[in-house]
Design an enzyme around this catalytic site. Structure first.
Site, PDB file in Angstrom:
ATOM      1  N   CYS A   2     -45.267 131.988 126.047  1.00 32.28           N
ATOM      2  CA  CYS A   2     -46.160 133.193 125.789  1.00 32.28           C
ATOM      3  C   CYS A   2     -47.171 133.201 124.586  1.00 32.28           C
ATOM      4  O   CYS A   2     -46.492 133.360 123.645  1.00 32.28           O
ATOM      5  CB  CYS A   2     -45.237 134.508 126.138  1.00 32.28           C
ATOM      6  SG  CYS A   2     -46.201 136.123 126.104  1.00 32.28           S
ATOM      7  N   GLU A 102     -51.452 133.310 131.198  1.00 35.42           N
ATOM      8  CA  GLU A 102     -51.145 131.724 131.179  1.00 35.42           C
ATOM      9  C   GLU A 102     -52.047 131.048 131.729  1.00 35.42           C
ATOM     10  O   GLU A 102     -52.822 131.713 132.495  1.00 35.42           O
ATOM     11  CB  GLU A 102     -49.941 131.662 132.172  1.00 35.42           C
ATOM     12  CG  GLU A 102     -48.388 132.241 131.796  1.00 35.42           C
ATOM     13  CD  GLU A 102     -47.941 131.584 130.274  1.00 35.42           C
ATOM     14  OE1 GLU A 102     -48.361 130.484 129.920  1.00 35.42           O
ATOM     15  OE2 GLU A 102     -46.638 131.994 129.854  1.00 35.42           O
TER      16      GLU A 102
END
Length: 233
Positions: A2, A102
């Site tokens: 992340c 992402e």
């Protein structure tokens, strides 16, 4: 992993959702990035939403600039790895967000996606935090000429986000994902850090959609970043 996320839910709604109050006046974040000071709730002050720097400095680090500053910690090794084990045992936190980014490889480029809960509501990612005290330096002889330091620098508080295997939604984009906690498990994470909580979030409660590649630049931080776009061919 992340590496970017969002938090632009109105502050009053965030305070109600997490039963905690902000310290200061938070700004909306459409592209939260490492090294920034961002909202978290620590186990030391569970009723307060404070701001800590993203990128962990272990309490034993000699120098801030030399520290590795990891932005993520793998759930599988967080209890053993030197950089994280003490924080895992003693200093856990909730990293507040309402989405994260992402990137999916598409030929020779990468298409960013924003991942959210189905309802778009805010959530908490499992995190660890540290308080690092800069080394004391002799900056002068002091008031009495006895060689005592003139003062001590303020401690630096930092955090990292715990990651795990991806669910089916994030697995289409990346081989890791942030540990998104179920609402009823958030205080349990703060209180005892149960390793059983470090699991992928249910994929049937998450969605992902393509966004502009402008999110690639951390200096971009505007509402347009979270708007859906046509995915690159």
């Amino acid at each position: 992993m992340c590496g970017r996320y969002t938090l632009f839910t109105p502050p009053a709604d965030i305070e109600e959702r997490f039963d905690a109050s902000f310290e200061g006046s938070p700004q909306p974040r459409y592209n939260a990035a490492p090294s920034q000071s961002l909202p978290v709730i620590t186990n030391d002050a569970p009723e307060t939403i404070d701001t800590l720097e993203w990128g962990l400095i272990p309490h034993w680090a000699d120098d801030r600039s030399d520290a590795n500053r990891p932005i993520n910690a793998r759930a599988e090794t967080v209890a053993e790895k030197r950089s994280f084990r003490d924080a895992y045992r003693n200093r856990r936190c909730l990293v507040l967000a309402d989405g994260f980014y992402e990137w999916q490889e598409t030929g020779g480029s990468k298409q960013p996606y924003r991942v959210t809960l189905d309802g778009g509501e805010p959530f908490a990612m499992a995190g660890l935090w540290e308080r690092w005290q800069p080394p004391q330096k002799q900056t002068g002889l002091g008031e009495f000429g006895d060689g005592r330091p003139d003062g001590e620098a303020d401690p630096v508080e930092t955090f990292t986000i715990v990651t795990t295997e991806p669910n089916a939604v994030v697995g289409e984009l990346h081989h890791r994902m942030a540990v998104v906690l179920q609402g009823e498990d958030e205080r349990r994470w703060l209180d005892d850090g149960d390793a059983e909580l470090l699991q992928p979030y249910p994929d049937d409660e998450m969605t992902a959609y393509p966004v502009s590649t402008a999110v690639n630049d951390p200096s971009n931080d505007s509402p347009e970043l979270v708007e859906e776009v046509d995915a690159a061919a």
